[in-house]
Design a protein around this motif. Structure first.
Motif, PDB file in Angstrom:
ATOM      1  N   TRP A  75       0.759  -1.298  -0.087  1.00  0.00           N
ATOM      2  CA  TRP A  75      -0.229  -0.058  -0.595  1.00  0.00           C
ATOM      3  C   TRP A  75       0.766   1.100   0.003  1.00  0.00           C
ATOM      4  CZ3 TRP A  75      -5.289   0.365  -0.509  1.00  0.00           C
ATOM      5  CH2 TRP A  75      -6.172  -0.265  -0.670  1.00  0.00           C
ATOM      6  N   LEU A  76       1.924   1.211   0.617  1.00  0.00           N
ATOM      7  CA  LEU A  76       2.784   2.041   0.665  1.00  0.00           C
ATOM      8  C   LEU A  76       3.092   3.327  -1.112  1.00  0.00           C
ATOM      9  CD1 LEU A  76       6.243   1.064   2.879  1.00  0.00           C
ATOM     10  CD2 LEU A  76       4.151   2.075   2.991  1.00  0.00           C
ATOM     11  N   GLY A  77       2.817   4.248  -0.587  1.00  0.00           N
ATOM     12  CA  GLY A  77       2.653   4.741  -2.025  1.00  0.00           C
ATOM     13  C   GLY A  77       1.636   5.069  -2.735  1.00  0.00           C
ATOM     14  N   ALA A  78       0.043   4.717  -2.714  1.00  0.00           N
ATOM     15  CA  ALA A  78      -0.949   4.191  -3.207  1.00  0.00           C
ATOM     16  C   ALA A  78      -1.820   4.982  -3.069  1.00  0.00           C
ATOM     17  CB  ALA A  78      -1.515   3.072  -2.924  1.00  0.00           C
ATOM     18  N   GLU A  79      -2.657   6.010  -4.063  1.00  0.00           N
ATOM     19  CA  GLU A  79      -3.441   7.222  -3.588  1.00  0.00           C
ATOM     20  C   GLU A  79      -4.501   6.772  -3.656  1.00  0.00           C
ATOM     21  OE1 GLU A  79      -3.604   9.200  -7.325  1.00  0.00           O
ATOM     22  OE2 GLU A  79      -1.626  10.475  -6.759  1.00  0.00           O
ATOM     23  N   VAL A  80      -5.530   7.141  -2.042  1.00  0.00           N
ATOM     24  CA  VAL A  80      -6.749   6.579  -1.990  1.00  0.00           C
ATOM     25  C   VAL A  80      -7.553   7.488  -1.069  1.00  0.00           C
ATOM     26  CG1 VAL A  80      -4.924   4.495  -0.401  1.00  0.00           C
ATOM     27  CG2 VAL A  80      -5.249   6.772   0.947  1.00  0.00           C
ATOM     28  N   TRP A  81      -8.719   7.169  -0.714  1.00  0.00           N
ATOM     29  CA  TRP A  81      -9.601   8.076  -1.003  1.00  0.00           C
ATOM     30  C   TRP A  81     -10.505   7.643  -0.199  1.00  0.00           C
ATOM     31  CZ3 TRP A  81     -13.914   8.877  -5.403  1.00  0.00           C
ATOM     32  CH2 TRP A  81     -14.546   7.320  -5.851  1.00  0.00           C
ATOM     33  N   GLY A  82     -11.408   8.446   1.272  1.00  0.00           N
ATOM     34  CA  GLY A  82     -12.059   7.060   2.207  1.00  0.00           C
ATOM     35  C   GLY A  82     -13.333   8.349   2.545  1.00  0.00           C
ATOM     36  N   THR A  83     -14.100   7.452   3.768  1.00  0.00           N
ATOM     37  CA  THR A  83     -14.878   8.585   4.081  1.00  0.00           C
ATOM     38  C   THR A  83     -15.147   7.567   5.376  1.00  0.00           C
ATOM     39  OG1 THR A  83     -17.024  10.324   4.461  1.00  0.00           O
ATOM     40  CG2 THR A  83     -16.872   8.130   3.604  1.00  0.00           C
ATOM     41  N   GLY A  84     -15.909   8.448   6.425  1.00  0.00           N
ATOM     42  CA  GLY A  84     -16.446   7.883   7.989  1.00  0.00           C
ATOM     43  C   GLY A  84     -17.414   8.673   9.464  1.00  0.00           C
ATOM     44  N   GLY A  85     -18.294   7.856   9.777  1.00  0.00           N
ATOM     45  CA  GLY A  85     -18.822   8.599   9.975  1.00  0.00           C
ATOM     46  C   GLY A  85     -17.787   8.428  11.785  1.00  0.00           C
ATOM     47  N   ASP A  86     -17.114   7.478  12.058  1.00  0.00           N
ATOM     48  CA  ASP A  86     -16.186   7.806  13.286  1.00  0.00           C
ATOM     49  C   ASP A  86     -14.707   9.163  13.254  1.00  0.00           C
ATOM     50  OD1 ASP A  86     -14.825   6.151  11.298  1.00  0.00           O
ATOM     51  OD2 ASP A  86     -14.582   4.474  12.767  1.00  0.00           O
ATOM     52  N   ILE A  87     -14.963   8.480  11.409  1.00  0.00           N
ATOM     53  CA  ILE A  87     -13.642  10.264  11.740  1.00  0.00           C
ATOM     54  C   ILE A  87     -14.013  11.448  11.766  1.00  0.00           C
ATOM     55  CG2 ILE A  87     -11.145   8.361  10.889  1.00  0.00           C
ATOM     56  CD1 ILE A  87     -12.450   9.562   8.102  1.00  0.00           C
ATOM     57  N   GLY A  88     -13.331  11.940  13.179  1.00  0.00           N
ATOM     58  CA  GLY A  88     -13.824  13.647  12.649  1.00  0.00           C
ATOM     59  C   GLY A  88     -14.705  14.056  14.609  1.00  0.00           C
ATOM     60  N   PHE A  89     -15.122  12.017  14.846  1.00  0.00           N
ATOM     61  CA  PHE A  89     -15.583  12.082  15.918  1.00  0.00           C
ATOM     62  C   PHE A  89     -15.545  11.291  16.934  1.00  0.00           C
ATOM     63  CE2 PHE A  89     -18.178  13.429  11.546  1.00  0.00           C
ATOM     64  CZ  PHE A  89     -19.229  13.842  11.947  1.00  0.00           C
ATOM     65  N   THR A  90     -15.184  10.254  17.501  1.00  0.00           N
ATOM     66  CA  THR A  90     -14.770   9.502  18.593  1.00  0.00           C
ATOM     67  C   THR A  90     -13.074   9.113  17.861  1.00  0.00           C
ATOM     68  OG1 THR A  90     -15.183   7.448  16.718  1.00  0.00           O
ATOM     69  CG2 THR A  90     -17.041   8.157  18.746  1.00  0.00           C
ATOM     70  N   ARG A  91     -12.915   9.140  16.746  1.00  0.00           N
ATOM     71  CA  ARG A  91     -11.395   8.875  16.843  1.00  0.00           C
ATOM     72  C   ARG A  91     -10.592  10.460  15.367  1.00  0.00           C
ATOM     73  NH1 ARG A  91      -9.322   4.789  13.678  1.00  0.00           N
ATOM     74  NH2 ARG A  91     -10.762   3.176  14.019  1.00  0.00           N
ATOM     75  N   ASP A  92      -9.982  11.144  15.381  1.00  0.00           N
ATOM     76  CA  ASP A  92      -8.784  11.985  14.997  1.00  0.00           C
ATOM     77  C   ASP A  92      -9.468  11.944  13.518  1.00  0.00           C
ATOM     78  OD1 ASP A  92      -8.796  13.638  16.807  1.00  0.00           O
ATOM     79  OD2 ASP A  92      -6.781  13.091  17.150  1.00  0.00           O
ATOM     80  N   GLY A  93      -9.813  13.477  13.023  1.00  0.00           N
ATOM     81  CA  GLY A  93     -10.077  13.344  11.252  1.00  0.00           C
ATOM     82  C   GLY A  93      -9.438  13.619  10.441  1.00  0.00           C
ATOM     83  N   THR A  94      -9.822  14.487   9.392  1.00  0.00           N
ATOM     84  CA  THR A  94      -8.964  14.357   7.650  1.00  0.00           C
ATOM     85  C   THR A  94      -8.730  15.949   7.637  1.00  0.00           C
ATOM     86  OG1 THR A  94     -10.792  14.931   6.857  1.00  0.00           O
ATOM     87  CG2 THR A  94     -10.476  12.909   6.852  1.00  0.00           C
ATOM     88  N   HIS A  95      -8.965  16.930   8.643  1.00  0.00           N
ATOM     89  CA  HIS A  95      -8.325  17.627   8.623  1.00  0.00           C
ATOM     90  C   HIS A  95      -7.325  18.044   9.316  1.00  0.00           C
ATOM     91  CE1 HIS A  95     -13.494  19.321   8.082  1.00  0.00           C
ATOM     92  NE2 HIS A  95     -12.475  18.207   6.616  1.00  0.00           N
ATOM     93  N   ALA A  96      -5.821  17.506   9.280  1.00  0.00           N
ATOM     94  CA  ALA A  96      -4.790  17.682   9.259  1.00  0.00           C
ATOM     95  C   ALA A  96      -3.912  16.832   7.522  1.00  0.00           C
ATOM     96  CB  ALA A  96      -4.915  16.676  10.719  1.00  0.00           C
ATOM     97  N   GLU A  97      -2.431  17.294   8.411  1.00  0.00           N
ATOM     98  CA  GLU A  97      -1.798  17.767   7.649  1.00  0.00           C
ATOM     99  C   GLU A  97      -1.672  15.157   7.025  1.00  0.00           C
ATOM    100  OE1 GLU A  97       2.018  20.075   7.192  1.00  0.00           O
ATOM    101  OE2 GLU A  97       1.303  19.231   8.882  1.00  0.00           O
ATOM    102  N   PHE A  98      -2.086  14.165   8.628  1.00  0.00           N
ATOM    103  CA  PHE A  98      -2.065  13.140   8.058  1.00  0.00           C
ATOM    104  C   PHE A  98      -3.182  11.977   9.252  1.00  0.00           C
ATOM    105  CE2 PHE A  98       2.427  14.207   8.318  1.00  0.00           C
ATOM    106  CZ  PHE A  98       3.219  13.217   6.862  1.00  0.00           C
ATOM    107  N   ILE A  99      -3.364  10.862   8.712  1.00  0.00           N
ATOM    108  CA  ILE A  99      -4.434  10.229   9.475  1.00  0.00           C
ATOM    109  C   ILE A  99      -4.153   8.795   9.782  1.00  0.00           C
ATOM    110  CG2 ILE A  99      -6.012   9.941   7.959  1.00  0.00           C
ATOM    111  CD1 ILE A  99      -8.631  10.541   8.948  1.00  0.00           C
ATOM    112  N   LYS A 100      -4.620   8.507  10.806  1.00  0.00           N
ATOM    113  CA  LYS A 100      -4.518   6.809  11.064  1.00  0.00           C
ATOM    114  C   LYS A 100      -5.327   6.392  10.683  1.00  0.00           C
ATOM    115  CE  LYS A 100      -2.687   3.787  14.681  1.00  0.00           C
ATOM    116  NZ  LYS A 100      -1.935   4.132  15.636  1.00  0.00           N
TER     117      LYS A 100
END
Length: 322
Positions: A75-100
């Protein structure tokens, strides 16, 4: 890493541009360098305290597009996209330089979309796909009425329905822009007013439509029920202006209407990934088009991005990390 964080609920003024530790990949999770992330109305509502399950302090943001920088070799270097009802709510979201994110959340983005375009797909298209395809099982040749077709979710429903081979009736207070992806595809436009039911019935020889996707809800609920044919399906995702509704129960059961609630917020980032992957072919084949991006902001100007969405900016608002 740089990120946006809020420690209390309120207006966009509570958002802070802060330094946080960069997340690290592990056996179950990958790290994505976020290249772009859109701002949804639900992100603004989240910051304002609309969702009781949000845990503070929190980095908001549901939608993203980026590059995998930590995780399995394949997966290293792969371009990915996503969304979720947990990120930004119960886990840190996407308005950051990195996301786990969990490994199961990784979905390769369409090669035909830029990172900014890909970041503007998530919430709208996932809830549109979930209702139209997974719940209503819309078939080629069926007719669907889309209430609120001019909005983000409604426009996504129009595109998915046309790609499926359905006939689309757009129901909205205003005609769709002929330049918008959805506006180019609708078969008929019906104003959302007191004559909407009569107009839709006239277009269907009095029978009504197979499916109604009501992206407005609340004040539009009774109209939605009135548009559907016998044993048709009505999808509800919102309660605009009216949380509690009334309707004629006898008419409802005589018509054998199927009423379905759709809530993409119940899908975490891992559960949303299969739906994101299902959308890829449509964008790469050209059957689906990215929505117009109205404004872009840097991460440092995230407050302005939130304010633009709160003000009702038409078109998508995107935060870019570069």
């Amino acid at each position: 890493m740089k990120a946006i964080q809020f420690k209390s609920f309120g207006s966009p003024d509570v958002l802070e541009h802060v330094d946080l530790p960069q997340p690290q990949a592990d056996a179950d999770n990958a790290v994505v360098r976020v290249m772009a992330a859109s701002v949804n109305p639900s992100d603004v509502k989240n910051v304002s305290g609309h969702f009781e399950h949000t845990e503070l302090p929190r980095t908001p943001g549901r939608d993203f597009s980026g590059v995998v920088v930590g995780g399995p070799q394949e997966w290293l270097g792969a371009e990915v996209w996503g969304t979720g009802g947990d990120i930004g709510f119960t886990r840190d979201g996407t308005h950051a330089e990195f996301i786990k994110v969990p490994l199961a959340a990784l979905s390769r983005k369409p090669s035909t979309l830029s990172h900014a375009e890909a970041s503007a797909i998530g919430v709208n298209f996932v809830v549109a796909w979930l209702g139209t395809m997974e719940y209503a099982h819309l078939q080629a040749g069926e007719t669907i009425a889309v209430i609120g077709a001019g909005g983000g979710v409604g426009g996504a429903v129009v595109q998915i329905a046309k790609a499926r081979g359905a006939r689309v009736i757009a129901v909205d207070r205003h005609p769709l822009s002929a330049e918008s992806p959805a506006g180019k595809l609708v078969d008929h436009y019906v104003p959302f007013d007191d004559n909407a039911t009569q107009a839709v019935r006239a277009l269907t020889d009095g029978a009504g439509v197979d499916v109604v996707y009501d992206s407005v809800g609340g004040v539009a609920f009774e109209t939605a029920l009135s548009l559907v044919k016998r044993r048709g399906r009505v999808l509800e995702i919102s309660g605009t202006g009216k949380r509690r509704v009334e309707f004629d129960l006898i008419d409802f059961y005589h018509n054998e209407t199927q009423l379905l609630g759709v809530d993409s917020a119940k899908l975490g980032v891992a559960e949303s990934a299969p739906l994101m992957s299902a959308l890829v072919e449509g964008f790469e084949s050209g059957k689906l088009q990215a929505p117009a991006i109205a404004q872009t902001f840097t991460l440092e100007r995230a407050r302005e991005a939130y304010e633009a969405v709160a003000a009702g900016t038409r078109g998508r608002v995107v935060i870019t990390m570069q």
